[in-house]
Scaffold this active site. Structure first.
Site, mmCIF file in Angstrom:
data_model
loop_
_atom_site.group_PDB
_atom_site.id
_atom_site.type_symbol
_atom_site.label_atom_id
_atom_site.label_comp_id
_atom_site.label_asym_id
_atom_site.label_seq_id
_atom_site.Cartn_x
_atom_site.Cartn_y
_atom_site.Cartn_z
ATOM 1 N N HIS A 179 1.005 -1.257 0.031
ATOM 2 C CA HIS A 179 0.060 -0.060 -0.140
ATOM 3 C C HIS A 179 0.837 1.142 -0.080
ATOM 4 O O HIS A 179 1.481 1.827 1.045
ATOM 5 C CB HIS A 179 -0.778 -0.115 1.203
ATOM 6 C CG HIS A 179 -1.954 0.976 1.113
ATOM 7 N ND1 HIS A 179 -2.125 2.139 0.360
ATOM 8 C CD2 HIS A 179 -3.246 1.045 1.833
ATOM 9 C CE1 HIS A 179 -3.232 2.625 0.546
ATOM 10 N NE2 HIS A 179 -3.918 2.426 1.371
ATOM 11 N N HIS A 182 -2.539 7.059 -0.870
ATOM 12 C CA HIS A 182 -3.897 7.495 -0.305
ATOM 13 C C HIS A 182 -3.092 8.126 1.056
ATOM 14 O O HIS A 182 -4.117 8.593 1.962
ATOM 15 C CB HIS A 182 -4.781 6.639 0.216
ATOM 16 C CG HIS A 182 -5.279 5.804 -0.876
ATOM 17 N ND1 HIS A 182 -6.178 4.721 -0.753
ATOM 18 C CD2 HIS A 182 -5.374 5.990 -2.244
ATOM 19 C CE1 HIS A 182 -6.691 4.276 -1.936
ATOM 20 N NE2 HIS A 182 -6.017 4.894 -2.993
ATOM 21 N N TYR A 184 -0.646 7.329 3.212
ATOM 22 C CA TYR A 184 -0.522 6.790 4.403
ATOM 23 C C TYR A 184 1.339 6.674 4.172
ATOM 24 O O TYR A 184 1.983 7.225 3.341
ATOM 25 C CB TYR A 184 -1.020 5.293 4.118
ATOM 26 C CG TYR A 184 -2.500 5.420 4.560
ATOM 27 C CD1 TYR A 184 -3.082 5.862 5.826
ATOM 28 C CD2 TYR A 184 -3.411 5.106 3.575
ATOM 29 C CE1 TYR A 184 -4.431 5.827 6.073
ATOM 30 C CE2 TYR A 184 -4.751 5.336 3.658
ATOM 31 C CZ TYR A 184 -5.348 5.485 5.017
ATOM 32 O OH TYR A 184 -6.588 5.615 5.339
HETATM 33 C C1 LIG Z 1 -14.966 1.367 2.732
HETATM 34 C C2 LIG Z 1 -13.799 1.452 2.068
HETATM 35 C C3 LIG Z 1 -12.361 1.174 2.515
HETATM 36 C C4 LIG Z 1 -11.360 1.473 1.579
HETATM 37 N N1 LIG Z 1 -10.215 0.741 2.231
HETATM 38 C C5 LIG Z 1 -9.033 0.692 1.488
HETATM 39 C C6 LIG Z 1 -7.688 0.151 1.873
HETATM 40 O O1 LIG Z 1 -7.890 -0.478 3.095
HETATM 41 N N2 LIG Z 1 -6.762 0.197 1.224
HETATM 42 C C7 LIG Z 1 -6.828 0.987 -0.104
HETATM 43 O O2 LIG Z 1 -5.889 1.057 -0.842
HETATM 44 N N3 LIG Z 1 -7.969 1.483 -0.423
HETATM 45 C C8 LIG Z 1 -9.148 1.370 0.154
HETATM 46 N N4 LIG Z 1 -10.326 2.084 -0.259
HETATM 47 C C9 LIG Z 1 -10.446 2.537 -1.786
HETATM 48 C C10 LIG Z 1 -10.710 1.358 -2.540
HETATM 49 O O3 LIG Z 1 -9.726 0.355 -2.965
HETATM 50 C C11 LIG Z 1 -10.994 1.975 -4.027
HETATM 51 O O4 LIG Z 1 -9.820 2.408 -4.316
HETATM 52 C C12 LIG Z 1 -12.055 3.246 -3.900
HETATM 53 O O5 LIG Z 1 -13.143 2.756 -3.346
HETATM 54 C C13 LIG Z 1 -12.349 3.485 -5.349
HETATM 55 O O6 LIG Z 1 -12.993 2.344 -5.972
HETATM 56 P P1 LIG Z 1 -14.772 2.391 -6.442
HETATM 57 O O7 LIG Z 1 -14.970 3.549 -6.784
HETATM 58 O O8 LIG Z 1 -14.855 1.430 -7.173
HETATM 59 O O9 LIG Z 1 -15.303 2.111 -4.834
HETATM 60 C C14 LIG Z 1 -11.395 1.893 0.513
HETATM 61 C C15 LIG Z 1 -12.707 2.274 -0.085
HETATM 62 C C16 LIG Z 1 -13.818 1.909 0.766
HETATM 63 C C17 LIG Z 1 -15.157 2.458 0.081
#
Ligand SMILES: Cc1cc2nc3c(=O)[nH]c(=O)nc-3n(C[C@H](O)[C@H](O)[C@H](O)COP(=O)(O)O)c2cc1C
Length: 375
Positions: A179, A182, A184
């Site tokens: 990771h 975002h 981190y």
């Molecule tokens: C509830 C939630 C938790 C997430 N947790 C992570 C995470 O642990 N690691 C990460 O890289 N992105 C995380 N994301 C981002 C998602 O991996 C993804 O990039 C983002 O939701 C956009 O995709 P989508 O539009 O298909 O939801 C999270 C997103 C959501 C909605």
């Protein structure tokens, strides 16, 4: 995996193509995006987490990237309900997750995570550990609120990622995702807003990439040569959606080249809307640019199948949101290799099966209430 695919479906034809990621063959192009769920008390993924992932593998997701899971460093996380990727009980839980996903016909990699300066008040088992980062800053322009990492801290975190990757292979996972996105820890080094160091880990883009590249190299060395290493990165930060690591393709190339050289097999370019062009003068999105600049395989992500508009676009009713045809065009043109689905898959475990069998009329709009349970 048994998914019925009518011969007429373009979506099935394009998305069902298997793909080799280093030594791993993934049965199709659909990836479950990593999503933190906080259903693992004591950091241990249990039976509900196992069936949550296995259900999606059984319904056609080719590759699951797990929710972020903390590496074995005292400052890596803050919640006792986020699964950990260290400790006997925790790893035993994860081994069962991997086994169940395999039994359902899918493949799975853990997302290895250190939150760095985002850490606030910690919960057990490391409640008193400090927040750490390149310069102790949680965002650009902030006053230092944490510890600027020493060389010993850097070495400990590099070691923790390498250990987690070795453990992932040992307990039956198919690869790892690091990771780096975002806002981190790794991204705090990549972003000049939070990296004000004047040593070898701060300064120009290559220096800011150094910590991540050292982690990639250590991970690479800790696993078999055929074990895929995925690196997730983003322009946006959870501290600042408008932040950017690179304003030009040249800046992006400077950041990505050392990571590719260190042993990344696949980049996962995280964007919030996959159809937006990344730089002026080209329709390529961030994943497309990543593939063009590194020659590596790339996963795209961002609002695929997300909401009512997308469902309408799927059904050909017209919408601002790009529908399936645009996604398939780009996949067929090799702009990117795979597509990750986040919220739509959180909402609907059957999302992939529906798309692979042309049942677009059965797709459900996303409702944040889905976050409350692990269905
Ligand atoms: C509830 C939630 C938790 C997430 N947790 C992570 C995470 O642990 N690691 C990460 O890289 N992105 C995380 N994301 C981002 C998602 O991996 C993804 O990039 C983002 O939701 C956009 O995709 P989508 O539009 O298909 O939801 C999270 C997103 C959501 C909605």
């Amino acid at each position: 995996m048994t998914v019925t695919t009518p011969p007429a479906s373009r979506a099935a034809r394009v998305l069902s193509r298997p793909i080799a990621l280093n030594g791993l063959t993934v049965p199709n192009r659909i990836v479950m995006a990593p999503m933190t769920r906080m259903f693992s008390p004591g950091g241990v993924p249990g039976e509900d987490v196992r069936s949550y992932y296995a259900r999606r593998a059984a319904a056609g997701v080719g590759l699951i990237v797990t929710e972020g899971t903390y590496v074995g460093h005292e400052s890596a996380g803050q919640s006792d309900r986020v699964p950990r990727f260290h400790g006997e009980e925790q790893l035993a839980g994860w081994a069962e997750v991997a086994a169940d996903v395999h039994a359902a016909g899918g493949t799975i990699v853990p997302q290895l995570w250190h939150i760095g300066m985002v850490r606030k008040q910690g919960e057990p088992p490391f409640a008193d550990a400090p927040a750490v980062g390149p310069s102790g800053l949680v965002t650009a322009g902030a006053e230092p609120t944490g510890k600027a990492m020493t060389q010993a801290d850097l070495d400990a975190v590099i070691g923790a990622f390498a250990q987690a990757a070795a453990d992932a292979e040992r307990i039956g996972f198919d690869g790892v995702e690091i990771h780096g996105a975002h806002g981190y820890l790794l991204d705090q080094f990549l972003w000049e807003g939070t990296n004000r160091r004047t040593d070898a880990y701060g300064g120009d883009p290559v220096a800011r990439t150094r910590f991540s590249a050292e982690i990639v190299a250590a991970v690479r060395a800790a696993v078999s040569p055929g074990f895929p290493v995925i690196f997730r990165y983003s322009q946006w930060k959870q501290q600042d959606y408008t932040a950017r690591l690179a304003e030009t393709p040249e800046e992006l190339e400077a950041l990505l080249t050392p990571l590719a050289a260190a042993g990344v097999d696949v980049f996962h370019a995280s964007t919030r809307r996959y159809w937006l062009p990344e730089f002026e003068g080209s329709d390529l999105n961030l994943a497309g640019w990543t593939k063009k600049l590194t020659g590596k395989q790339v996963i795209t992500v961002g609002s695929v199948g997300l909401d009512g508009d997308f469902v309408k676009a799927f059904q050909g009713e017209g919408s601002e949101v790009k529908g399936i045809e645009d996604l398939l065009d780009r996949l067929e043109a090799d702009e990117f290799d795979m597509v990750a689905i986040g919220r739509a898959l959180l909402q609907d475990p059957e999302w992939a099966a529906k798309v692979l069998s042309d049942r677009f009329d059965e797709l459900k709009p996303y409702d944040a209430a889905a976050l409350k349970s692990l269905s």
